[in-house]
Design an enzyme around this catalytic site. Structure first.
Site, short mmCIF file in Angstrom:
data_model
loop_
_atom_site.label_atom_id
_atom_site.label_comp_id
_atom_site.label_asym_id
_atom_site.label_seq_id
_atom_site.Cartn_x
_atom_site.Cartn_y
_atom_site.Cartn_z
N LYS A 83 1.24 -1.83 0.46
CA LYS A 83 0.05 0.29 -0.21
C LYS A 83 1.06 1.39 0.18
O LYS A 83 2.33 1.15 0.70
CB LYS A 83 -1.12 -0.23 1.41
N1 GLU Z 1 -7.24 -0.10 -2.72
C1 GLU Z 1 -8.17 -1.47 -3.10
C2 GLU Z 1 -8.01 -2.18 -2.56
O1 GLU Z 1 -7.80 -1.40 -1.33
C3 GLU Z 1 -7.02 -1.83 -4.98
C4 GLU Z 1 -5.78 -2.78 -5.00
C5 GLU Z 1 -5.60 -2.56 -5.93
O2 GLU Z 1 -6.10 -3.63 -6.59
O3 GLU Z 1 -4.44 -3.17 -5.75
O4 GLU Z 1 -8.31 -3.20 -2.50
#
Ligand code: GLU
Length: 426
Positions: free
Chosen positions: A118
């Protein structure tokens, strides 16, 4: 399963610290259930790489600001790191670490070959001009450049970022590489190699999870409240209304609105895009944020930020089914209270996995320079969501676990197994 008592949420801890405490508690519970040894637990509780960067930004008036940015790769045992980038003023390293950990379990749970990551920048995008936002994005990406890449770590949208942000990231990375690298990010505009169906994928997944949890119940009799009216909440409201449910309340930072007869979701979305929020929509009653969470509805979809369902408000929640569109909306103490009162919670790592599933499909299309139709993407998304839902439901049933405990047990066990098979180097 050994019953573990969740940590009492500290009144002084930052939201990020609380999120990380929740994630660590959930991991502990799964590790206990799986009988993992201490060394493995320690490894899974610790991010593989964490980078904190200072991002200088030139404001329109010539002043220079500095904001903090982060990228955390929690685990890469099952494949490249994957996860969104969040732009939010309250983002800190604790929160980004928690979110990266949840991505690891989420990818393992739905069977896509990624580890978890993240990113975050401690900035409120609403206070920046488009040009300032572009400068922050490009400078942040430049600072985390050594970590990301289509085989290393693939960012995507999250709270406060969107397709345009992903286009800037793809461009910054590509300019540095000297050629176009579409597979470095997912959630891009389709013209740059984004996948059909990615924009609504998280919400589509929430809809599939909700319908799976409702089983053969007629959607026409089902009432829904959605907390958060951003990329996930607004589309979820629409898809659940399309599926025949009655969306009776929605909220965002500007306020909460309700209509017992069902809101016209399309009209609310129009009002939202014209005025910048749901508040002030004329054909509905006004509620407080707390009242929305405690509304007498069948389904509650928290689709905003972490920590909204707490030990304090959980006893007043009347929904029988909670489907977590957001990451980490339910505090562990609230989880215990909700389970005790018979509420079913479809956990984040299952309910909102549609986003990363279609991110994976986008990346596969990019690496093969090929594109699938919207229908093909939709079928693959549904298959993976329903498969994961079935596995979680079956384990919960056979072991007497909550859906969250079962989802974490599956996710954590797959990562632990990958680690065991790979062994330790040197
Ligand atoms: N931000 C989204 C999540 O928390 C998508 C992450 C992604 O597609 O890599 O799952």
């Amino acid at each position: 399963m050994t019953v573990m008592v969740p940590p009492k949420a500290s009144a002084t801890a930052s939201p990020g610290r609380l999120a990380l405490d929740s994630a660590l508690f959930q991991l502990d519970q799964a590790a206990e259930h799986l009988g993992l040894d201490d060394g493995l637990r320690k490894m899974l509780a610790t991010p593989r790489r964490s980078l904190t960067v200072s991002v200088p930004v030139r404001r329109e008036d010539g002043r220079m600001d500095v904001v903090q940015g982060y990228r955390v790769q929690h685990n890469v045992s099952r494949g490249p790191a994957k996860g969104g980038i969040r732009f939010h003023p309250a983002t800190d390293l604790f929160e980004v670490t928690a979110l990266a950990m949840w991505m690891t379990w989420k990818c393992a749970l739905v069977g896509i070959p990624y580890g978890g990551a993240k990113g975050g920048v401690g900035v409120d995008p609403a206070t920046l001009t488009t040009r300032e936002l572009e400068r922050v994005t490009r400078r942040y990406v430049n600072e985390i450049l050594p970590l990301i890449g289509p085989d290393q770590d693939i960012p995507a949208p999250d709270v406060g970022t969107d397709e345009q942000t992903m286009a800037w990231i793809m461009d910054t990375y590509s300019v540095n590489a000297g050629y176009s690298v579409p597979g470095v990010v997912t959630g891009k505009p389709t013209i740059l190699g984004g996948s059909l169906g990615r924009a609504g994928a998280t919400a589509r997944g929430v809809q599939i999870a909700t319908m799976s949890a409702l089983g053969d119940r007629d959607p026409a009799g089902v009432t829904v409240a959605v907390q958060g009216f951003g990329k996930v909440g607004a589309q979820t409201a629409r898809y659940l209304a399309d599926a025949g449910c009655r969306v009776v309340a929605v909220s965002d930072v500007t306020g909460a609105i309700a209509d017992r007869n069902g809101l016209d979701v399309t009209a609310v979305r129009e009002h939202h895009s014209e005025s910048g929020g749901v508040s002030g929509y004329r054909h509905a009653d006004r509620l407080t944020h707390e009242e929305l969470l405690e509304l007498d509805v069948d389904v509650l979809v928290p689709a905003a930020l972490e920590g909204v369902l707490t030990a304090e408000n959980a006893p007043r929640v009347r929904a029988r089914l909670i489907v977590e569109g957001a990451n980490g909306p339910t505090m562990p103490e609230a989880d215990v209270i909700l389970t005790g009162s018979g509420v079913t919670v479809v956990p984040d790592i299952l309910a909102n996995a549609g986003g990363v599933i279609v991110s994976y499909l986008e990346w596969v299309q990019n690496t093969q320079a090929y594109s699938w139709s919207a229908g093909e993407v939709q079928i693959k998304l549904r298959d993976l969501m329903e498969q994961a839902f079935g596995e979680v439901g079956a384990l919960a049933e056979s072991r007497g676990l909550t859906l969250r405990q079962a989802a974490h047990a599956i996710g954590v066990s797959r990562v632990a197994e990958a680690h065991r098979l790979r062994g330790l180097y040197p």
